[in-house]
Design an enzyme around this catalytic site. Sequence first.
Site, mmCIF file in Angstrom:
data_model
loop_
_atom_site.group_PDB
_atom_site.id
_atom_site.type_symbol
_atom_site.label_atom_id
_atom_site.label_comp_id
_atom_site.label_asym_id
_atom_site.label_seq_id
_atom_site.Cartn_x
_atom_site.Cartn_y
_atom_site.Cartn_z
ATOM 1 N N ASN A 279 0.743 -1.292 -0.015
ATOM 2 C CA ASN A 279 -0.356 0.060 -0.077
ATOM 3 C C ASN A 279 0.870 1.245 -0.089
ATOM 4 O OD1 ASN A 279 -2.479 1.562 0.807
ATOM 5 N ND2 ASN A 279 -1.070 2.026 2.551
ATOM 6 N N TYR B 55 3.459 7.929 -12.194
ATOM 7 C CA TYR B 55 2.565 7.062 -11.289
ATOM 8 C C TYR B 55 1.710 6.070 -12.003
ATOM 9 C CZ TYR B 55 -1.134 6.802 -7.595
ATOM 10 O OH TYR B 55 -2.016 6.343 -6.643
ATOM 11 N N LYS C 82 1.651 2.055 -11.330
ATOM 12 C CA LYS C 82 0.334 1.547 -10.952
ATOM 13 C C LYS C 82 -0.156 0.635 -11.876
ATOM 14 C CE LYS C 82 -0.484 3.510 -6.825
ATOM 15 N NZ LYS C 82 -0.269 2.581 -5.713
ATOM 16 N N ALA D 12 -10.043 10.343 0.263
ATOM 17 C CA ALA D 12 -9.708 11.416 0.816
ATOM 18 C C ALA D 12 -8.703 11.175 1.988
ATOM 19 C CB ALA D 12 -10.605 12.287 1.390
HETATM 20 P P1 NAD Z 1 -0.845 8.344 2.412
HETATM 21 O O1 NAD Z 1 0.115 9.321 2.091
HETATM 22 O O2 NAD Z 1 -2.121 8.856 3.153
HETATM 23 O O3 NAD Z 1 -0.232 7.027 2.805
HETATM 24 C C1 NAD Z 1 0.861 6.373 2.294
HETATM 25 C C2 NAD Z 1 1.725 5.962 3.323
HETATM 26 O O4 NAD Z 1 2.906 5.387 2.706
HETATM 27 C C3 NAD Z 1 2.306 7.009 4.287
HETATM 28 O O5 NAD Z 1 2.159 6.953 5.580
HETATM 29 C C4 NAD Z 1 3.780 7.195 3.760
HETATM 30 O O6 NAD Z 1 4.588 7.469 4.813
HETATM 31 C C5 NAD Z 1 3.975 5.697 3.433
HETATM 32 N N1 NAD Z 1 5.285 5.777 2.557
HETATM 33 C C6 NAD Z 1 5.712 6.095 1.601
HETATM 34 N N2 NAD Z 1 6.590 5.814 1.095
HETATM 35 C C7 NAD Z 1 7.034 4.857 1.694
HETATM 36 C C8 NAD Z 1 8.293 3.893 1.771
HETATM 37 N N3 NAD Z 1 9.043 3.814 0.563
HETATM 38 N N4 NAD Z 1 8.075 2.863 2.604
HETATM 39 C C9 NAD Z 1 7.295 2.696 3.560
HETATM 40 N N5 NAD Z 1 6.407 3.571 3.852
HETATM 41 C C10 NAD Z 1 6.201 4.495 2.913
HETATM 42 O O7 NAD Z 1 -1.762 7.951 0.830
HETATM 43 P P2 NAD Z 1 -3.085 6.961 0.813
HETATM 44 O O8 NAD Z 1 -3.938 7.788 -0.055
HETATM 45 O O9 NAD Z 1 -3.342 6.271 2.056
HETATM 46 O O10 NAD Z 1 -2.174 6.100 -0.361
HETATM 47 C C11 NAD Z 1 -2.295 4.640 -0.135
HETATM 48 C C12 NAD Z 1 -2.023 3.727 -1.276
HETATM 49 O O11 NAD Z 1 -3.132 4.041 -2.169
HETATM 50 C C13 NAD Z 1 -1.123 4.389 -2.011
HETATM 51 O O12 NAD Z 1 -0.220 3.296 -2.829
HETATM 52 C C14 NAD Z 1 -1.810 5.144 -3.237
HETATM 53 O O13 NAD Z 1 -1.000 5.466 -4.421
HETATM 54 C C15 NAD Z 1 -3.009 4.496 -3.433
HETATM 55 N N6 NAD Z 1 -4.029 5.045 -4.054
HETATM 56 C C16 NAD Z 1 -4.831 6.194 -3.207
HETATM 57 C C17 NAD Z 1 -5.809 6.816 -3.839
HETATM 58 C C18 NAD Z 1 -6.657 7.751 -2.917
HETATM 59 O O14 NAD Z 1 -7.595 8.223 -3.609
HETATM 60 N N7 NAD Z 1 -6.220 7.924 -1.725
HETATM 61 C C19 NAD Z 1 -6.129 6.655 -4.978
HETATM 62 C C20 NAD Z 1 -5.493 5.500 -5.802
HETATM 63 C C21 NAD Z 1 -4.381 5.049 -5.249
#
Ligand code: NAD
Length: 709
Positions: A389, A454, A458, A487
């Site tokens: 994630n 990205y 992905k 969000a």
């Molecule tokens: P977020 O930034 O809230 O959480 C991501 C977490 O990953 C952070 O706490 C960060 O510290 C951690 N992280 C980043 N790089 C890291 C690394 N190298 N090693 C360990 N930890 C690391 O973001 P989110 O929205 O919760 O995203 C979670 C996943 O969901 C991501 O892969 C994101 O691309 C994907 N995603 C999110 C959305 C959305 O709408 N939020 C949409 C599509 C995909």
Amino acid sequence: MALDLDSIGKKIGPLTKDYDWRDVVLYALGVGAGFDDLEYCYEDKLKVIPSFSIGAVFDFLAQAAIGSNANLAGILHGEQEIVFHNAIPTDGTLSSTGAITNIYDKGDNKGALVLAEADTVHSNGQKLFTNYFTLFCRKDGGFGGDPAPKEDFDFPERQPDFEEDAQPSGDQPLIYRLSGDIFALHVNPDFAKASGFEKPIMHGLCTHGYTCRAVVKHLFPGQPELMTRFKVRFSRTLYPGVPIKTQIWKISEGKAVFRTLNADSGEVVIDRGEVEWISQAEAKIRASRTGIRFDDQVAIVTGAGAGLGRVYALELAKRGAKVVVNDLGGTTDGSGSGQGPADEVVAQIKAQGGEAVASYANVATEEGGRAIVDTAVQAFGRLDILINNAGILRDKTLAKMEPAAWDSVLAVHLVGAYNVTRPALQKMKETNYGRIIMTTSAAGLFGNFGQTNYSAAKLGLVGFMNTLKLESEKYNVLVNTVAPVAATRLTEELLPPDLTDKLKPEFIAPLVLFLSSEQCPTSGGIYNAGMGHFSRAAIVTGPGVVVGKDGQVPEPEAVAASMSAICSIDQAQEFETATLFLGSMLDAFSQKDSSQASGSKPAKLSVAKIFAKMPDAFNADKAAGVDVVFQYCISGSDGGDWFVTIKDGTCAVEQGKHQAPTTTIKMSAEDFSAMIMGKLNAMQAYTSGKLKIEGDLMKSQLIEKLFNF
Ligand code: NAD
């Protein structure tokens, strides 16, 4: 014909079975229950005899036998072990999934052992039991395989602590078979004689049920739900009407050994019995855990210090999982680091009564990936679930995208998933169980301005999953991909602020938890989730069109003229593998009718049409060295006689009777058509007497391989 060693690890199921209280009572009557143990026979306060669980997997057993390519004429049920995880409800739907897990060689003329196991989940979401089968294949030994590991077993030298006498009736198999085991050997006197017996014999599993009742009666009377394990070896056959005696030795609280004898001859018919059970207090705790649970399971969630990962970790822990909360603690663009986010989530899990450890490793490095998996193993001893994630963003249009922005995003999302998944899979292989989740995004699936790095990462994860699902299937490791919309700090600037409340990350967790659970029925799926809306995304391919003359390179103008047919995705199809896609492309060139070209089977085929199509359905590459004549005698108005000669890689079909066929197959037209269409299992048809085979039985097993309708 040899055992198919490649069958090890191939998934069988899910096979489903609906049941209600009548099935529970019918089974109980089949294994001798009556007014003396009315709790098994009366729908008021009904209890389920634990060995009822075998009925759920009878079809599974047949598929394991066929899948292993064992010589059906030599198969005996060798051993049966059932591990119970939860009490069996008196009605519902059971869904069983498993695989052949090993094949052992006992040596020339000594046979082989095919081992299989199946997990059965109830429609209430609980995993009920796991069945471990050993099939003794008398005619398949001597292939140079490994011998089975030896297991010591001794009964105590003292007299049994308990003995239970029972008298199965002379008609017992006629009742027992109504629970699903309708093999002709237990009902048809001619079949029994042809198999070397005086008359139909008891089902081994019927005697198994008598034994199970006796064990419950003496060790934990009236409380079958306390049983956690029941293992037996089938050692001899028994005729109906012969009295039996079960002898039980209690070894310790919660553990006993037992056997069942033919009370007339003293011969052991069920040997090496082992039973385990739990206390009422433990059973109460089990009963309080309802729905999807992760008790005793260990999960890694990367990037679990914030956003979506945090919610996954909290929800998994609430349902019993021990969680590794991994987070580097950096900013959204991947810079910086800190232990705070992971520590806070661990503290929150502990405060709610769960178990968790923090990991601050960076998924973007190989050492980081390994360290995360090591943390799980050191803290909790195993690994069942990995949720990839962790993520960052470095948005720019391609024109402005410097290599650092490209590389860092791919390093965290795509390479990061590789770094953690590889050691995780190693660990999951050891327990033959695992669930892996990839996180993709609408940006990767559909495109989003300013996110080429990205989007590439992905969609790369989808490709990663597509192949991993094929490689991990044989270890019972399922891999699925989620595309969330939520969000979080990552989407603060991307999503409309007025939607923030509706887009809580909590809405994604139910899907991720389901896909991470034992109940997950699928591998290789892509799922969109947001605000409580869920859908499946898929890569599909239209039927397309052959342009130009077969074998000649068409002109670009011909392609241009065919664009509407090329672009049509009417009747689009999904393909599980690249090979299947290639097969469909080749199909488009064949003369087959359109339903075949699209890969789907017609609903029904007449018998004459089946034989007309046989040369088309013939797999010449599977026929090297095969020299046989199959005679088909199909009864019914649509039937007739045909014979199929296979020699030197060719297949010829003629109407009429051959003078000296290798194998004769007799069936009704309806059953034959159903079997060819894949609606009737060949093993079941054989064991139920719908399919009769004369001559060389072994050669009949070639048919499934040689023809692909
Ligand atoms: P977020 O930034 O809230 O959480 C991501 C977490 O990953 C952070 O706490 C960060 O510290 C951690 N992280 C980043 N790089 C890291 C690394 N190298 N090693 C360990 N930890 C690391 O973001 P989110 O929205 O919760 O995203 C979670 C996943 O969901 C991501 O892969 C994101 O691309 C994907 N995603 C999110 C959305 C959305 O709408 N939020 C949409 C599509 C995909």
